[in-house]
Design a protein around this motif. Sequence first.
Motif, short mmCIF file in Angstrom:
data_model
loop_
_atom_site.label_atom_id
_atom_site.label_comp_id
_atom_site.label_asym_id
_atom_site.label_seq_id
_atom_site.Cartn_x
_atom_site.Cartn_y
_atom_site.Cartn_z
N GLU A 175 0.90 -1.28 -0.03
CA GLU A 175 -0.02 0.02 0.04
C GLU A 175 1.00 1.11 0.10
OE1 GLU A 175 -2.23 -0.20 3.56
OE2 GLU A 175 -2.89 -2.45 2.94
N VAL A 176 2.18 1.09 0.07
CA VAL A 176 3.03 2.21 0.17
C VAL A 176 3.11 2.92 -1.11
CG1 VAL A 176 5.44 3.02 0.92
CG2 VAL A 176 4.37 1.21 2.22
N PRO A 177 2.98 4.50 -1.04
CA PRO A 177 3.05 5.07 -2.33
C PRO A 177 4.34 5.19 -2.84
CG PRO A 177 2.90 6.59 -0.42
CD PRO A 177 2.66 5.08 0.04
N VAL A 178 4.77 5.27 -4.08
CA VAL A 178 5.94 5.15 -4.87
C VAL A 178 5.90 6.52 -5.62
CG1 VAL A 178 7.49 4.10 -6.43
CG2 VAL A 178 6.14 2.65 -4.72
N ARG A 179 7.02 7.31 -5.65
CA ARG A 179 7.33 8.31 -6.60
C ARG A 179 8.18 7.82 -7.66
NH1 ARG A 179 9.87 12.97 -7.77
NH2 ARG A 179 8.57 15.06 -8.17
N ARG A 180 7.45 7.85 -8.74
CA ARG A 180 8.43 7.45 -9.97
C ARG A 180 9.56 8.43 -10.55
NH1 ARG A 180 3.10 5.00 -13.13
NH2 ARG A 180 3.07 2.97 -12.30
N ARG A 181 10.38 8.06 -11.40
CA ARG A 181 11.22 8.74 -11.97
C ARG A 181 10.71 10.03 -12.93
NH1 ARG A 181 14.80 6.31 -15.89
NH2 ARG A 181 16.12 8.29 -16.04
N ASP A 182 9.62 9.69 -13.30
CA ASP A 182 8.85 10.82 -14.15
C ASP A 182 8.00 11.86 -13.47
OD1 ASP A 182 6.94 9.39 -13.68
OD2 ASP A 182 6.35 8.94 -15.70
N GLY A 183 7.84 11.65 -12.02
CA GLY A 183 7.17 12.59 -11.25
C GLY A 183 6.04 11.93 -10.95
N SER A 184 5.55 10.99 -11.53
CA SER A 184 4.03 10.42 -11.42
C SER A 184 4.05 9.51 -10.03
CB SER A 184 3.66 9.51 -12.52
OG SER A 184 4.51 8.54 -12.73
N HIS A 185 3.03 9.13 -9.95
CA HIS A 185 2.87 8.42 -8.43
C HIS A 185 2.08 6.99 -8.66
CE1 HIS A 185 3.72 12.46 -7.02
NE2 HIS A 185 4.14 12.09 -5.71
N SER A 186 2.39 6.01 -7.66
CA SER A 186 1.79 4.68 -7.88
C SER A 186 2.03 4.13 -6.38
CB SER A 186 2.31 3.94 -8.98
OG SER A 186 3.73 3.57 -8.55
N THR A 187 1.91 2.84 -6.41
CA THR A 187 1.83 2.27 -5.15
C THR A 187 2.74 0.82 -5.27
OG1 THR A 187 0.07 0.72 -5.54
CG2 THR A 187 -0.46 2.84 -4.51
N MET A 188 3.25 0.22 -4.45
CA MET A 188 4.00 -1.02 -4.51
C MET A 188 3.03 -2.22 -5.05
SD MET A 188 7.14 -0.77 -3.72
CE MET A 188 7.71 -2.41 -3.30
N TYR A 189 2.08 -1.93 -5.04
CA TYR A 189 0.84 -2.85 -5.38
C TYR A 189 1.09 -2.90 -6.99
CZ TYR A 189 -3.15 -6.09 -6.08
OH TYR A 189 -3.92 -7.14 -6.47
N GLN A 190 0.88 -1.67 -7.35
CA GLN A 190 0.77 -1.29 -8.89
C GLN A 190 2.23 -1.76 -9.45
OE1 GLN A 190 -0.43 2.88 -8.27
NE2 GLN A 190 -1.88 2.24 -9.88
N ALA A 191 3.43 -1.38 -8.87
CA ALA A 191 4.75 -1.92 -9.13
C ALA A 191 5.00 -3.37 -9.32
CB ALA A 191 5.63 -1.34 -8.24
N LEU A 192 4.18 -3.86 -8.37
CA LEU A 192 4.18 -5.52 -8.47
C LEU A 192 3.33 -6.05 -9.77
CD1 LEU A 192 4.58 -8.29 -7.45
CD2 LEU A 192 2.26 -8.07 -5.90
N GLU A 193 2.14 -5.49 -10.08
CA GLU A 193 1.20 -5.85 -11.31
C GLU A 193 2.28 -5.65 -12.56
OE1 GLU A 193 -3.32 -5.59 -10.34
OE2 GLU A 193 -2.32 -3.78 -10.32
N LEU A 194 2.84 -4.61 -12.40
CA LEU A 194 3.47 -4.23 -13.73
C LEU A 194 4.80 -5.21 -14.06
CD1 LEU A 194 3.86 -0.18 -13.77
CD2 LEU A 194 2.18 -1.82 -15.01
N ALA A 195 5.54 -5.53 -12.99
CA ALA A 195 6.74 -6.49 -12.93
C ALA A 195 5.92 -8.02 -13.31
CB ALA A 195 7.37 -6.39 -11.73
N VAL A 196 4.86 -8.28 -12.73
CA VAL A 196 4.32 -9.49 -13.25
C VAL A 196 4.00 -9.81 -14.66
CG1 VAL A 196 2.40 -11.16 -12.74
CG2 VAL A 196 3.90 -10.23 -10.71
#
Length: 505
Positions: free
Chosen positions: A157-178
């Motif tokens: 659930e932790v928010p993630v600030r991406r290199r391009d300035g956008s925001h996501s969550t670790m859950y979304q990062a997991l889904e993208l990696a999968v």
Amino acid sequence: MKKIFKYLQVQPIMPQTPAALALRSVISKTGKGVYASSDTLFKGAVFGRDSLEVAEDLNNLKPKLVKHILLTLASLQGLHSSDVTEEEYGKIVHEYRTTIVDGKPLDDMSRHIFTELSSRWGGTATEMAYYGSIDATPHFIRMLGIYTKRNSKKILEVPVRRRDGSHSTMYQALELAVDWLLEKLGDSDSGLLEYHARNPQGIENQVWKDSKEFYVHKNGRLANHHLPIGSIEVQGLAYDALKYAALMLPERRQQLSDRAKQLQARTIQLLWQPKQKYFALGIDYRVPGSIRIIKTMTANPASLLDSMFFDDLEHDTKVKFIKGIVMNIMGTDFLTDAGIRSRSLSERKLIKFWDYHGSFTTWPKETYDIAKGMRRQGFIKLSQELENRILNVVKKSKGYPEFVYVDFRGRVLAGPPSATEHGPVSLVESTNKPETVQAWTVSAVMAIASSRSPGVRQPKIHQEEWQKLLEHDVLSHIPRVKELRRGKELGARYPDYPYSLVNAS
């Protein structure tokens, strides 16, 4: 980096041991996790696989650091597609460098390295993010699964600030990696997770043994880098990634579990060698659609021991694979007083010099991965034998070496190259000088030391009869090595052998 060289239970609080102080030297002061080393080539550089290796070693000991590592890699996750940076949507970064590290500008050597790599890999004047690795993404998924199992799923659930300035969550990062992993497996002709450099100036072997020479056939011909290559240890990472993802993404559990089963079956079908009772290194292609097995004997298959790859196999099949790996990797072809050789000693003539992932090198990182695997499979005494070798080599080298040279006679060249020209000096014809403080060597030592601390309860492992017999048989045939604490004992077991590095290129 070769071209650049040319120039348990609740853990106790660890005291400020030399290893703990060494770890501080590679921890980012600005929340980026860890740098690969504090020496020359990788100082101030964040590597995906190195960071994740450290995270696995220290998950029980340094959970806050592990969280920083995972968040850092999620923030650097690929969001575009580029043939230059080799970025892909959902892919985890291989190497990240900036010209300012922890508030300070790079020194001259680090600046030179940055400038050269940035020009080849699509960096800017101040930042470079290169994505040329196949293993960082499945390793990220696996490590996130390990972290959530040991600590909490709240990290998703932790928010993630991406290199391009956008925001996501670790859950979304997991889904993208999968999604990236599934797409790569779906695009593979072999059914394995394969790599192939998109940038002609990129890294050819996009795995942890990334030297140009490592992927070599038994006839001495290098693997065909014009077409994809699949490596055995990557399949273990991918299998674990799918299994952990199935737990973290329950709505996709069946899909991911089925895909893991397919990968497991295909890996065994292609890479198990019945005559050798061991797995092959991997596959390449002679021409599109024509798979060749890279049958070279290397330490890579032993990494499967520290995975879930064998867990759900039929009992006799599981025993066959584990027994084959253990007997091979603990035999004279691989085992030395410094650890496990990267390539078998019997194949030392495949490469005409001492390549740094070859028959004459042992990496504490790899030896510790195998030690963890031995422990996971119920061979505690074999695990300790390997751990003792790591601890002794670290003491002998007075550092935390990236790797150690071991000659064909088994002599350990653990000290620095000799400065004297008098007396017999062994010539080491190679391309690389090991970094002296490598992060994943530090983390291995810390993990070993922590597990041996007074008051730490080890989980009881019940050995089946086959495990007892196998461990006893191996121990009766190998040179036993104790952890040596006294300088005199250490010097007797690991005497100084003067040597000189000679550039092989």
